[in-house]
Scaffold this motif. Sequence first.
Motif, short mmCIF file in Angstrom:
data_model
loop_
_atom_site.label_atom_id
_atom_site.label_comp_id
_atom_site.label_asym_id
_atom_site.label_seq_id
_atom_site.Cartn_x
_atom_site.Cartn_y
_atom_site.Cartn_z
N PHE A 253 0.87 -1.18 0.00
CA PHE A 253 0.00 0.00 0.00
C PHE A 253 0.91 1.23 0.00
CE2 PHE A 253 -2.34 -3.51 1.63
CZ PHE A 253 -3.62 -3.36 1.13
N LYS B 105 -4.08 4.92 3.22
CA LYS B 105 -3.25 3.72 3.04
C LYS B 105 -3.40 2.75 4.22
CE LYS B 105 0.73 5.65 2.63
NZ LYS B 105 0.26 7.06 2.71
N ALA C 236 -5.10 -0.85 4.30
CA ALA C 236 -4.23 -2.00 4.53
C ALA C 236 -4.75 -2.87 5.67
CB ALA C 236 -2.81 -1.52 4.85
#
Length: 272
Positions: free
Chosen positions: A11, A20, A24
């Motif tokens: 990511f 992100k 993730a």
Amino acid sequence: MSISEPHRIVFANEKGGTGKSTTAVHVAVALAYQGAKVAAIDLDPRQRTLFRYLENRAETERRRGIELPGAIFDVFTGETVEELDTLAARLGAGCDFLLFDTPGRDDPFARHVATAADTLVTPMNDSFVDFDLIGQVEAESFKVRRLSFYAELIWEARKKRAMATIRDQRREMDWVVVRNRTHHVEARNQKRIDQALAELSKRVGFRVANGLSERVIYRELFPSGLTLLDKGQLGELGTSHLVARQELRALVAGLTLPMPTGAAAPARAASA
């Protein structure tokens, strides 16, 4: 690389605030719910968002006396690429997936894992500020003028990867640009972004997937480390939470990750 090694999902976005870590963590838990063995490495030793989220999850398990699907995890605090590779090999041993959450800045370790990713996920908010990370557009026409440094970096990495695919028994890198907060964009501007992404994707070969439209809901769960998939632990959910859960499931399905034999398919996991 041996075909028995974990599938690496990175990511990455050199701009902060794109979701992100949130993406993730939820992808890691979603894969675990489908029966995959997952490991995760946080490459931001200062903020440690992914690490702290999963640490909170482990604490909730201990406090409530429950077991939840999740990932083994660590934060990288080393100083060399060799140290990072050693950590990745140790943590990823026996796992189906190895996830990396990278910092929102230019970082040598983030570059290292991005260029070696099997699946590279680049979350972006639906704005030309974020689009500028991968490509620059003309001010009047909004046509793509040129690739950004980051897009060129990944383009070169994908070309090298394609040449080594047969030799190293690895799949070609799948680059997925994930569009977050699409519901917050004015219609005309969203259409311009649609066109720019479509044009740029043809040049560098990434796919586009819809992401998370409202991350406030996800941030509310951070202190407990829970996710929207932990239905038995969340109590009664509002409509916005249910919509967000469906968005998450659609995102995970859209990544088209290679699930291990015997793991639940995304559709089955979604109905569980």
